[in-house]
Design an enzyme around this catalytic site. Structure first.
Site, PDB file in Angstrom:
ATOM      1  N   ASP A 133      -4.401  -2.291  -0.357  1.00 34.68           N
ATOM      2  CA  ASP A 133      -4.700  -0.881  -0.570  1.00 34.68           C
ATOM      3  C   ASP A 133      -4.863  -0.579  -2.069  1.00 34.68           C
ATOM      4  O   ASP A 133      -4.012  -0.917  -2.888  1.00 34.68           O
ATOM      5  CB  ASP A 133      -3.561  -0.041   0.020  1.00 34.68           C
ATOM      6  CG  ASP A 133      -3.874   1.439   0.014  1.00 34.68           C
ATOM      7  OD1 ASP A 133      -4.889   1.841  -0.568  1.00 34.68           O
ATOM      8  OD2 ASP A 133      -3.081   2.204   0.602  1.00 34.68           O
TER       9      ASP A 133
ATOM     10  N   SER B 271      -1.131   9.215   1.401  1.00 35.00           N
ATOM     11  CA  SER B 271      -2.048   9.274   0.264  1.00 35.00           C
ATOM     12  C   SER B 271      -1.641  10.402  -0.685  1.00 35.00           C
ATOM     13  O   SER B 271      -0.518  10.414  -1.186  1.00 35.00           O
ATOM     14  CB  SER B 271      -3.483   9.427   0.768  1.00 35.00           C
ATOM     15  OG  SER B 271      -4.421   9.300  -0.273  1.00 35.00           O
TER      16      SER B 271
END
Length: 677
Positions: free
Chosen positions: A501, A449
């Site tokens: 995602d 991330s």
């Protein structure tokens, strides 16, 4: 749509948003009315005591008020159900009904004050149980009023007053073009200040140092610019997302799932992209950077016992531990270090350096020796605090110097985090000390991330000194770096993205695209908002549209771009105000004002779902696809858009693909240039 305008100001709620709160209030007050009526009928003989007539009068007054409130709320609910999001005409009675409803709060408040005075005093000769019941009714009435005040505060728009709300049509009448520009500039500055104050309140724990202040200003400006040309309420956005989800699923690309696990890969690809075991191995380090919180989350039953064997509550200071490792800003029991060791299986002597210091633009990381793969690993933590969120949201572009490459710029907040880590590595000779111990090891930089974005930019900064380094970026941000920078990183970076995602698709340019599609979907829908929201929930839970509310579209109303404020104020349309720009105008404005798009780094392995899970306890079947840098240019609205970003979900998918590869099957299909959704 747009925000309701009553009492001379705009509110963060539309005239078709009152169905659910109004229905809930009717339900609560109906139960309350029934309870009060039963109490009065059953116990009125017990109220024939000193001051008992006052208690009885209070109960009768409450019953009358509740009847009036239920009637007016039912009328409000009925009107709120009429029309569509953009067709407000059937709801033109709403302002008048709201004025009546708010007028009823005055006698209700006065009656509660009188009831409080009457009830909470000595009542000689009155049945104590009956008095207690009346006291409970008074307290419950005050609770309802407090909840109402909180609700009003939630929907309050600080920019909604006439002297600050930039969309009031009469404010622009008779103004020269320069004066109009000045008015709009002032309105946008006011919006930025309001958002900055909101950020400071929400992120008060992030501190108020120079970096934090700059981040507050940057984030506020980005949010204010994003919403400057639309007037949407939160429920409008939710309804638009529900419409987009159904539309995207209807138009998804159909592929043969078995081709993903049977087609041979391209022979010239980097072997580090082929070895999914290597990719899964370094994912453990990316997860370890989160420390003990992620370990507890992924092992809820056994984590405390397992961590206790690694924790040592002997010192509450940062400094050297066994093997010479320098551990900074860990807690007293060194639980973060324990989490690193449990995730990776390393010994404490394998950790060279770890810092858990966390501020805006300054994120935790650790350096460790991986003897199994003969590498020195730099692992950067992802988002785990409000400070990290501010770093994420500082999404303006900033130049990054890359020798021999032009047009290189990147996400400002993440680049500042990479510069912080690079400076720390150099000033404290961390990598030099590590390679002094193991001079023949290679350098690997990993993260998930925010950590993935930071790791990829950090790799660019480190590459002149370590040309053989390699970076694994798991679920990296989409709005990370320019096209030329992303192409440059293909020499040494592998990104891994799971399913739908959201984060690898997220950037200023993709958000602008999502906004235009959302507006278009809302303008094209002929269903009431409540049916869209209920149908969206049904679709999410059951995977199909609610048969009672079939999907349908209609041509946009000719007045969609006219002011919708006349449903409240009675002002005629045609004052030059555009409440909801159509898709074409949004794209035209965006092309002229929005910055160049940013992309995720390196070669990208997209892990796609081949077969859905057969039950809630089972996993889907996954395959892998190598995709282009500009593959993730559209945000996919799906319930998995958040769950697919979780590091444990990525780890499980990689483990499954490793097992496929171990059985001699090929988890890759050939290079793919079109999204698989």
């Amino acid at each position: 749509m747009p925000g309701l305008v009553v009492f001379g100001r705009r509110w963060e709620i539309a005239s078709d948003d009152l169905l659910f709160p109004g229905g809930l209030e009717i339900f609560i007050r109906a139960i309350w009315l029934l309870a009060i009526s039963i109490v009065y009928n059953e116990h009125r003989d017990l109220l024939k005591c000193a001051d008992g007539n006052l208690l009885a009068a209070y109960l009768i007054g409450v019953i009358v008020q509740l009847c009036l409130i239920i009637v007016i709320n039912a009328w409000i609910v009925h009107v709120s159900m009429q029309g569509t999001i953009t067709n407000y005409r059937p709801r033109k009675q709403m302002p008048s009904l709201l004025y009546v409803r708010f007028a009823l709060y005055i006698p209700e408040l006065a009656w509660d004050i009188i009831g409080t005075y009457w009830t909470f005093r000595d009542h000689v000769g009155c049945n104590r149980d009956v008095v207690a019941i009346v006291e409970g009714a008074v307290i419950f009435s005050w609770i309802i009023l407090v909840i109402t005040v909180v609700g009003i505060a939630v929907i309050f728009d600080p920019l909604g007053s006439r002297n600050r709300f930039s969309y009031w049509p009469e404010e622009q009448q008779g103004l020269e073009s320069g004066e109009t520009d000045q008015l709009m500039t002032s309105a946008r500055s006011a919006a930025a200040r309001v958002w900055e104050n909101r950020c400071k309140v929400l992120c008060c724990c992030a501190g108020f140092d120079e970096h934090s202040q700059n981040a507050f200003s940057d984030v506020a400006q980005i949010i204010a610019d994003f919403f400057k040309d639309v007037d949407l309420t939160p429920s409008d956005i939710a309804a638009g997302l529900a419409l987009l989800q159904e539309d995207q699923d209807r138009h998804c690309i159909s592929r043969d799932p078995m081709s993903i696990v049977t087609t041979q890969p391209q022979p010239h690809r980097d072997p580090r992209l082929e070895d999914l075991g290597l990719v899964a191995h370094y994912m453990k380090f990316a997860m370890a950077a989160y420390g003990w919180p992620l370990y507890v989350y992924t092992n809820p039953l056994t984590s405390l016992c397992q961590l206790s064997t690694e924790c040592s509550c002997c010192s509450c200071t940062s400094g050297q531990v066994e093997g010479g490792a320098l551990i900074m800003s860990d807690n007293c029991c060194r639980c973060h270090l324990a989490g690193i060791l449990r995730h990776t299986g390393l010994m404490a002597t394998d950790v060279v350096y770890a810092t858990f210091h966390n501020k805006v633009y300054e994120i935790p990381f650790f350096v460790a020796l991986d003897h199994d793969r003969r590498s020195v690993v730099v692992a950067v933590r992802g988002t785990l605090s409000l400070r990290d969120a501010l770093t994420d949201l500082s999404a303006e572009s900033e130049t990054i110097d890359v020798e021999g490459v032009e047009g290189t710029f990147a996400h400002k907040g993440i680049l500042q985090a990479a510069i912080f880590i690079h400076k720390k590595l150099e000033e404290e000779n961390i990598l030099a000390n590590a390679f002094w111990k193991v001079p023949d090891y290679s350098l690997v930089v990993v993260g998930h991330s925010l950590g993935a974005g930071t790791a990829s930019l950090l790799s660019i900064l480190l590459r002149p000194a370590y040309p053989r380094l390699f970076c694994y970026a798991y679920s990296p941000p989409g709005g990370l770096m320019s096209k030329s920078t992303a192409e440059y990183t293909k020499n040494f970076t592998c990104s891994i993205v799971l399913g739908k995602d959201l984060v690898p698709r997220l950037g200023i340019s993709t958000m602008e695209d999502l906004k235009s599609k959302l507006i278009s979907a809302i303008n094209s829908s002929d269903k009431p908002k409540y049916k869209i929201l209920v149908g969206g929930v049904w679709y999410t839970l059951c995977g199909s549209a609610d048969p009672a509310t079939p999907s349908s579209t209609a041509a946009p109303s000719p007045n969609l771009t006219q002011p919708l404020l006349d449903e409240i104020t009675g002002m005629p349309p045609g004052c030059g105000y555009t409440s909801q720009p159509d898709d074409t105008s949004l794209r035209r404005q965006g092309a002229a004002t929005q910055p160049a798009p940013l992309y995720p780094p390196g070669h990208i392995i997209h892990i796609v779902e081949v077969e859905p899970a057969s039950s809630c306890l089972s996993q889907p079947t996954y395959g892998a696809v190598l995709v282009d840098t500009d593959y993730f240019t559209n945000i996919i609205v799906n319930p998995k858009m958040l769950s697919d970003h979780m590091p444990d979900a990525v780890m499980k998918a990689l483990d499954q693909l490793v097992q496929v590869q171990a059985r001699g099957l090929q988890p890759f299909q050939q290079h793919c240039s079109q999204p698989v959704v």
